[in-house]
Design a protein around this motif. Structure first.
Motif, short mmCIF file in Angstrom:
data_model
loop_
_atom_site.label_atom_id
_atom_site.label_comp_id
_atom_site.label_asym_id
_atom_site.label_seq_id
_atom_site.Cartn_x
_atom_site.Cartn_y
_atom_site.Cartn_z
N LYS A 60 0.85 -1.19 0.00
CA LYS A 60 0.00 0.00 0.00
C LYS A 60 0.88 1.24 0.00
O LYS A 60 1.93 1.26 0.64
N SER A 61 0.42 2.27 -0.71
CA SER A 61 1.11 3.54 -0.72
C SER A 61 0.12 4.63 -1.07
O SER A 61 -0.83 4.39 -1.84
N THR A 122 6.65 6.29 0.56
CA THR A 122 6.35 5.44 1.71
C THR A 122 5.48 4.28 1.25
O THR A 122 4.42 4.50 0.65
N THR A 124 3.85 0.46 2.56
CA THR A 124 3.63 -0.53 3.61
C THR A 124 3.48 -1.89 2.95
O THR A 124 2.58 -2.09 2.13
N THR A 126 2.83 -5.91 3.32
CA THR A 126 2.15 -6.83 4.23
C THR A 126 2.61 -8.26 3.95
O THR A 126 2.50 -8.74 2.81
N ASP A 132 2.86 -6.13 8.84
CA ASP A 132 3.14 -4.92 8.07
C ASP A 132 4.52 -4.38 8.37
O ASP A 132 4.92 -4.28 9.53
N ILE A 133 5.23 -4.02 7.30
CA ILE A 133 6.53 -3.37 7.40
C ILE A 133 6.46 -2.13 6.51
O ILE A 133 6.22 -2.24 5.31
N THR A 134 6.67 -0.95 7.11
CA THR A 134 6.65 0.29 6.34
C THR A 134 8.07 0.65 5.96
O THR A 134 8.98 0.63 6.79
N GLU A 136 10.58 3.37 3.69
CA GLU A 136 10.79 4.63 2.98
C GLU A 136 11.72 4.33 1.81
O GLU A 136 12.88 3.95 2.01
#
Length: 157
Positions: A60-61, A122, A124, A126, A132-134, A136
């Motif tokens: 996701k972004s 950014t 995220t 899954t 979840d790991i976000t 950059e």
């Protein structure tokens, strides 16, 4: 006495549990084909140092209307088509899985802003086990020029 025995038992059982996937994102970068591009992508290596396989199942972004996991599929006659991979990508225990140009990648469709050199996106990720790991991810429009270019003309927008 009961409390001490219970705590000792809990501590021992904690060490007896198998190690779960331990995921690291290595060498990430994102790019689009230019200022007016409607699509972009992110690439990186997923490293699993854990004792169990894991699976990247979603991304996701907020940089795009749609963010999906994609790969290139050989349609025959030298035609490669980009397709969504809803089942995601497996990362073996003590192994890696590369998301690279011309192969598996995170796809940004319907960019809401330009991806400029030096910007950060950014994302995220899954995972089935790691959650979840976000991340950059730096935009690098100059990197990977020798790799296969992405053709988004047949993506069905």
């Amino acid at each position: 006495m009961f409390k001490t025995t219970l705590l000792a038992g809990l501590a021992a059982s904690a060490f007896a549990l198998p190690a779960f996937a331990d995921i690291n994102i290595v060498d990430p970068f994102a790019r689009s084909s230019g200022m007016m591009a409607r699509a972009g992508a992110a690439f990186f290596i997923i490293e699993n140092t854990g004792d169990e396989a894991d699976r990247l199942i979603d991304a996701k972004s907020d940089i795009s209307k749609i963010t999906e996991l994609h790969t290139h599929k050989d349609m025959g006659d030298g035609i490669m088509k980009m397709v969504h991979v809803p089942e995601g990508f497996e990362i073996p225990a003590h192994g890696t899985h590369a998301l690279a140009r011309g192969g598996d990648h995170v796809m940004f469709m319907g960019l809401l802003q330009p991806m400029n050199q030096g910007d950060t996106v950014t994302v995220t990720l899954t995972f089935e086990k790691a959650g979840d790991i976000t991340v950059e991810i730096p935009v690098d429009l100059e990197r990977g020029e020798a790799a296969m270019p992405m053709d988004h003309s047949k993506m069905g927008n």
